[in-house]
Design a protein around this motif. Structure first.
Motif, PDB file in Angstrom:
ATOM      1  N   VAL A  31       0.836  -1.198   0.000  1.00  0.00           N
ATOM      2  CA  VAL A  31       0.000   0.000   0.000  1.00  0.00           C
ATOM      3  C   VAL A  31       0.874   1.253   0.000  1.00  0.00           C
ATOM      4  N   ARG A  32       2.049   1.142   0.599  1.00  0.00           N
ATOM      5  CA  ARG A  32       2.978   2.264   0.735  1.00  0.00           C
ATOM      6  C   ARG A  32       3.236   2.980  -0.595  1.00  0.00           C
ATOM      7  N   LYS A  33       3.295   2.234  -1.683  1.00  0.00           N
ATOM      8  CA  LYS A  33       3.578   2.807  -3.007  1.00  0.00           C
ATOM      9  C   LYS A  33       2.454   3.704  -3.524  1.00  0.00           C
ATOM     10  N   HIS A  34       1.238   3.513  -3.017  1.00  0.00           N
ATOM     11  CA  HIS A  34       0.060   4.188  -3.555  1.00  0.00           C
ATOM     12  C   HIS A  34      -0.528   5.264  -2.643  1.00  0.00           C
ATOM     13  N   VAL A  35       0.103   5.478  -1.494  1.00  0.00           N
ATOM     14  CA  VAL A  35      -0.424   6.424  -0.519  1.00  0.00           C
ATOM     15  C   VAL A  35       0.649   7.488  -0.247  1.00  0.00           C
ATOM     16  N   PRO A  36       0.249   8.743  -0.163  1.00  0.00           N
ATOM     17  CA  PRO A  36       1.234   9.788   0.144  1.00  0.00           C
ATOM     18  C   PRO A  36       1.981   9.481   1.449  1.00  0.00           C
ATOM     19  N   GLU A  37       3.244   9.870   1.491  1.00  0.00           N
ATOM     20  CA  GLU A  37       4.116   9.529   2.610  1.00  0.00           C
ATOM     21  C   GLU A  37       3.574   9.991   3.962  1.00  0.00           C
ATOM     22  N   ASP A  38       3.044  11.212   4.021  1.00  0.00           N
ATOM     23  CA  ASP A  38       2.526  11.715   5.304  1.00  0.00           C
ATOM     24  C   ASP A  38       1.292  10.939   5.752  1.00  0.00           C
ATOM     25  N   ALA A  39       0.453  10.561   4.804  1.00  0.00           N
ATOM     26  CA  ALA A  39      -0.735   9.762   5.137  1.00  0.00           C
ATOM     27  C   ALA A  39      -0.327   8.366   5.594  1.00  0.00           C
ATOM     28  N   MET A  40       0.679   7.802   4.932  1.00  0.00           N
ATOM     29  CA  MET A  40       1.149   6.468   5.294  1.00  0.00           C
ATOM     30  C   MET A  40       1.751   6.468   6.698  1.00  0.00           C
ATOM     31  N   ARG A  41       2.489   7.516   7.030  1.00  0.00           N
ATOM     32  CA  ARG A  41       3.054   7.623   8.382  1.00  0.00           C
ATOM     33  C   ARG A  41       1.941   7.667   9.427  1.00  0.00           C
ATOM     34  N   ALA A  42       0.870   8.406   9.123  1.00  0.00           N
ATOM     35  CA  ALA A  42      -0.255   8.504  10.060  1.00  0.00           C
ATOM     36  C   ALA A  42      -0.945   7.150  10.225  1.00  0.00           C
ATOM     37  N   VAL A  43      -1.122   6.435   9.127  1.00  0.00           N
ATOM     38  CA  VAL A  43      -1.738   5.106   9.178  1.00  0.00           C
ATOM     39  C   VAL A  43      -0.856   4.146   9.968  1.00  0.00           C
ATOM     40  N   GLU A  44       0.436   4.144   9.670  1.00  0.00           N
ATOM     41  CA  GLU A  44       1.357   3.247  10.375  1.00  0.00           C
ATOM     42  C   GLU A  44       1.414   3.571  11.869  1.00  0.00           C
ATOM     43  N   ARG A  45       1.399   4.857  12.201  1.00  0.00           N
ATOM     44  CA  ARG A  45       1.426   5.265  13.605  1.00  0.00           C
ATOM     45  C   ARG A  45       0.163   4.768  14.320  1.00  0.00           C
ATOM     46  N   ALA A  46      -0.992   4.926  13.678  1.00  0.00           N
ATOM     47  CA  ALA A  46      -2.251   4.488  14.290  1.00  0.00           C
ATOM     48  C   ALA A  46      -2.300   2.971  14.444  1.00  0.00           C
ATOM     49  N   ILE A  47      -1.875   2.247  13.414  1.00  0.00           N
ATOM     50  CA  ILE A  47      -1.849   0.778  13.488  1.00  0.00           C
ATOM     51  C   ILE A  47      -0.861   0.343  14.565  1.00  0.00           C
ATOM     52  N   GLY A  48       0.297   0.984  14.591  1.00  0.00           N
ATOM     53  CA  GLY A  48       1.316   0.645  15.581  1.00  0.00           C
ATOM     54  C   GLY A  48       0.844   0.870  17.003  1.00  0.00           C
ATOM     55  N   GLN A  49       0.168   1.982  17.242  1.00  0.00           N
ATOM     56  CA  GLN A  49      -0.338   2.266  18.591  1.00  0.00           C
ATOM     57  C   GLN A  49      -1.361   1.215  19.014  1.00  0.00           C
ATOM     58  N   ARG A  50      -2.254   0.869  18.106  1.00  0.00           N
ATOM     59  CA  ARG A  50      -3.272  -0.145  18.426  1.00  0.00           C
ATOM     60  C   ARG A  50      -2.626  -1.510  18.658  1.00  0.00           C
ATOM     61  N   ALA A  51      -1.671  -1.851  17.795  1.00  0.00           N
ATOM     62  CA  ALA A  51      -0.992  -3.143  17.930  1.00  0.00           C
ATOM     63  C   ALA A  51      -0.214  -3.216  19.246  1.00  0.00           C
ATOM     64  N   ARG A  52       0.453  -2.138  19.632  1.00  0.00           N
ATOM     65  CA  ARG A  52       1.221  -2.149  20.881  1.00  0.00           C
ATOM     66  C   ARG A  52       0.319  -2.262  22.112  1.00  0.00           C
ATOM     67  N   ARG A  53      -0.936  -1.840  21.999  1.00  0.00           N
ATOM     68  CA  ARG A  53      -1.874  -1.998  23.112  1.00  0.00           C
ATOM     69  C   ARG A  53      -2.497  -3.390  23.128  1.00  0.00           C
ATOM     70  N   LEU A  54      -2.786  -3.932  21.955  1.00  0.00           N
ATOM     71  CA  LEU A  54      -3.499  -5.201  21.853  1.00  0.00           C
ATOM     72  C   LEU A  54      -2.575  -6.421  21.868  1.00  0.00           C
ATOM     73  N   MET A  55      -1.457  -6.350  21.173  1.00  0.00           N
ATOM     74  CA  MET A  55      -0.611  -7.530  21.001  1.00  0.00           C
ATOM     75  C   MET A  55      -0.042  -8.114  22.293  1.00  0.00           C
ATOM     76  N   PRO A  56       0.307  -7.325  23.299  1.00  0.00           N
ATOM     77  CA  PRO A  56       0.770  -7.985  24.535  1.00  0.00           C
ATOM     78  C   PRO A  56      -0.268  -8.951  25.114  1.00  0.00           C
ATOM     79  N   TRP A  57      -1.542  -8.598  25.017  1.00  0.00           N
ATOM     80  CA  TRP A  57      -2.600  -9.488  25.511  1.00  0.00           C
ATOM     81  C   TRP A  57      -2.741 -10.713  24.622  1.00  0.00           C
ATOM     82  N   VAL A  58      -2.643 -10.503  23.321  1.00  0.00           N
ATOM     83  CA  VAL A  58      -2.708 -11.628  22.377  1.00  0.00           C
ATOM     84  C   VAL A  58      -1.547 -12.588  22.642  1.00  0.00           C
ATOM     85  N   ILE A  59      -0.352 -12.031  22.818  1.00  0.00           N
ATOM     86  CA  ILE A  59       0.836 -12.850  23.097  1.00  0.00           C
ATOM     87  C   ILE A  59       0.672 -13.601  24.421  1.00  0.00           C
ATOM     88  N   LEU A  60       0.124 -12.926  25.420  1.00  0.00           N
ATOM     89  CA  LEU A  60      -0.099 -13.561  26.716  1.00  0.00           C
ATOM     90  C   LEU A  60      -1.034 -14.768  26.585  1.00  0.00           C
TER      91      LEU A  60
END
Length: 147
Positions: free
Chosen positions: A31-60
């Motif tokens: 998707v990175r190739k088709h989305v403006p860099e600033d928008a992609m950073r915002a998407v990655e930041r949002a996904i990363g924040q959600r993953a960092r909150r959820l994944m520790p519980w999933v891993i547990l």
């Protein structure tokens, strides 16, 4: 807790973890190739924040249920893993899972310390993807491969 419940929890957590890894590596990267860099950073930041909150519980849940299953059903088998193909494949699967856990802890520490770079993140994602793919194949192979 009974084996069927542990197995269900393990499978659901594995679906969540593996699905997230596959999404990040196979979909988000292209998707990175088709989305403006600033928008992609915002998407990655949002996904990363959600993953960092959820994944520790999933891993547990994933590791807790896996340890519970091993304790309840496979402890004797794991005492001598090279004596059977199932035991060997299970031990290899566990070894890879511990490596994935190490990758996860490393990533969390790098994020917390500000040491996570795009290059490190990419390497960790690709490595975890390869580990997870092997784990999925081993999980299936444990029941269909024998020697």
């Amino acid at each position: 807790m009974g084996y069927p419940i542990l197995l269900t929890l393990h499978l659901l957590a594995a679906l969540m973890f593996v699905g997230t890894v596959f999404f990040e590596v196979l979909i988000l990267e292209s998707v990175r190739k088709h989305v403006p860099e600033d928008a992609m950073r915002a998407v990655e930041r949002a996904i990363g924040q959600r993953a960092r909150r959820l994944m520790p519980w999933v891993i547990l849940v994933l590791f807790g249920a896996g340890i519970g299953m091993a304790w309840e059903r496979y402890l004797q088998l794991l005492a001598a893993p090279l004596e059977s193909s199932f035991g060997t494949l299970l031990a290899l699967k566990i070894l890879l899972a511990v490596s994935v856990l190490g990758h996860f802890v490393t990533a969390m520490l790098l994020f917390a310390s500000g040491g996570m770079t795009a290059r490190r993140s990419h390497f960790i994602h690709i490595s975890v993807f390869c580990h997870v793919l092997a784990i999925v194949l081993l999980a299936k192979g444990m029941f269909y491969l024998s020697w």
